[in-house]
Motif scaffolding. Structure first.
Motif, PDB file in Angstrom:
ATOM      1  N   PRO A 159       0.796  -1.232   0.000  1.00  0.00           N
ATOM      2  CA  PRO A 159       0.000   0.000   0.000  1.00  0.00           C
ATOM      3  C   PRO A 159       0.829   1.284   0.000  1.00  0.00           C
ATOM      4  O   PRO A 159       0.504   2.223  -0.719  1.00  0.00           O
ATOM      5  CB  PRO A 159      -0.841  -0.126   1.271  1.00  0.00           C
ATOM      6  CG  PRO A 159      -0.975  -1.589   1.485  1.00  0.00           C
ATOM      7  CD  PRO A 159       0.335  -2.177   1.032  1.00  0.00           C
ATOM      8  N   ALA A 160       1.894   1.344   0.785  1.00  0.00           N
ATOM      9  CA  ALA A 160       2.732   2.552   0.803  1.00  0.00           C
ATOM     10  C   ALA A 160       3.398   2.762  -0.554  1.00  0.00           C
ATOM     11  O   ALA A 160       3.465   3.891  -1.060  1.00  0.00           O
ATOM     12  CB  ALA A 160       3.779   2.453   1.906  1.00  0.00           C
ATOM     13  N   THR A 161       3.868   1.695  -1.145  1.00  0.00           N
ATOM     14  CA  THR A 161       4.487   1.782  -2.472  1.00  0.00           C
ATOM     15  C   THR A 161       3.454   2.214  -3.500  1.00  0.00           C
ATOM     16  O   THR A 161       3.719   3.079  -4.342  1.00  0.00           O
ATOM     17  CB  THR A 161       5.078   0.418  -2.875  1.00  0.00           C
ATOM     18  OG1 THR A 161       6.026   0.014  -1.885  1.00  0.00           O
ATOM     19  CG2 THR A 161       5.734   0.476  -4.231  1.00  0.00           C
ATOM     20  N   ARG A 162       2.280   1.626  -3.423  1.00  0.00           N
ATOM     21  CA  ARG A 162       1.201   1.979  -4.354  1.00  0.00           C
ATOM     22  C   ARG A 162       0.848   3.458  -4.223  1.00  0.00           C
ATOM     23  O   ARG A 162       0.678   4.158  -5.219  1.00  0.00           O
ATOM     24  CB  ARG A 162      -0.026   1.110  -4.083  1.00  0.00           C
ATOM     25  CG  ARG A 162      -1.153   1.309  -5.072  1.00  0.00           C
ATOM     26  CD  ARG A 162      -2.358   0.440  -4.732  1.00  0.00           C
ATOM     27  NE  ARG A 162      -2.050  -0.964  -4.611  1.00  0.00           N
ATOM     28  CZ  ARG A 162      -2.027  -1.816  -5.624  1.00  0.00           C
ATOM     29  NH1 ARG A 162      -2.309  -1.404  -6.839  1.00  0.00           N
ATOM     30  NH2 ARG A 162      -1.740  -3.083  -5.442  1.00  0.00           N
ATOM     31  N   GLY A 163       0.767   3.977  -2.991  1.00  0.00           N
ATOM     32  CA  GLY A 163       0.472   5.392  -2.778  1.00  0.00           C
ATOM     33  C   GLY A 163       1.535   6.300  -3.373  1.00  0.00           C
ATOM     34  O   GLY A 163       1.229   7.303  -4.028  1.00  0.00           O
TER      35      GLY A 163
END
Length: 160
Positions: free
Chosen positions: A20-24
């Motif tokens: 999720p952090a990478t996707r954001g």
């Protein structure tokens, strides 16, 4: 974090993509690149270029557009999906479907999940990668958790 394609935490298919952090962060890069494309297009269409080269000004939008394309294809597009039949690996340059009987082992790696096949080859899934830092600190990673879950599914659906 596991993303469940069908909304259920207990049934197949299950899908895993970037964390999720990478996707954001990747979405932020994509938005900035798209904004730059719009700005360059407006600059080329509305403001008269100092040298009179309107086409050159519009062509400047090509670089952030290319960056947006690479961000999407190499960062947001990769996905690993487990089904009753096997695993589908969607990487930037292609998709590979493996039935459970073609799989020998699944391990977390720095380039992605390493799916060792019975023919001796390895299919790497870019969607879930293990960081060097977590390995140095000997911390359990999301990639190791996904590899363990896929191994459990392999043992349930495909081993033997």
């Amino acid at each position: 974090m596991t993303h469940y394609a069908n909304g259920s935490g207990s049934s197949l298919p299950r899908s895993w993509g970037p964390a999720p952090a990478t996707r954001g962060l990747l979405w932020l890069v994509l938005i900035v690149c798209a904004g730059a494309v719009v700005l360059f297009m407006l600059w080329g269409l509305v403001l008269p270029p100092p040298d009179g080269d309107r086409l050159g000004s519009l062509a400047m939008a090509g670089m952030p557009a290319f960056c947006a394309l690479l961000t999407w294809r190499f960062g947001l597009h990769p996905l690993v999906t487990a089904t009753v039949e096997g695993i589908t690996v969607r990487n930037p340059l292609g998709t590979r479907r493996l039935v459970w009987s073609e799989i020998r082992a699944i391990r977390a790696g720095y380039s992605g999940l390493e799916i060792h096949r019975t023919d001796g080859g390895v299919t790497t899934a870019w969607a879930v990668q293990q960081t060097n830092l977590s390995g140095w600190l000997r911390r359990r990673t999301r990639a190791q958790g996904v590899a363990a879950e896929l191994t459990r599914l392999f043992e349930l659906h495909g081993a033997g």
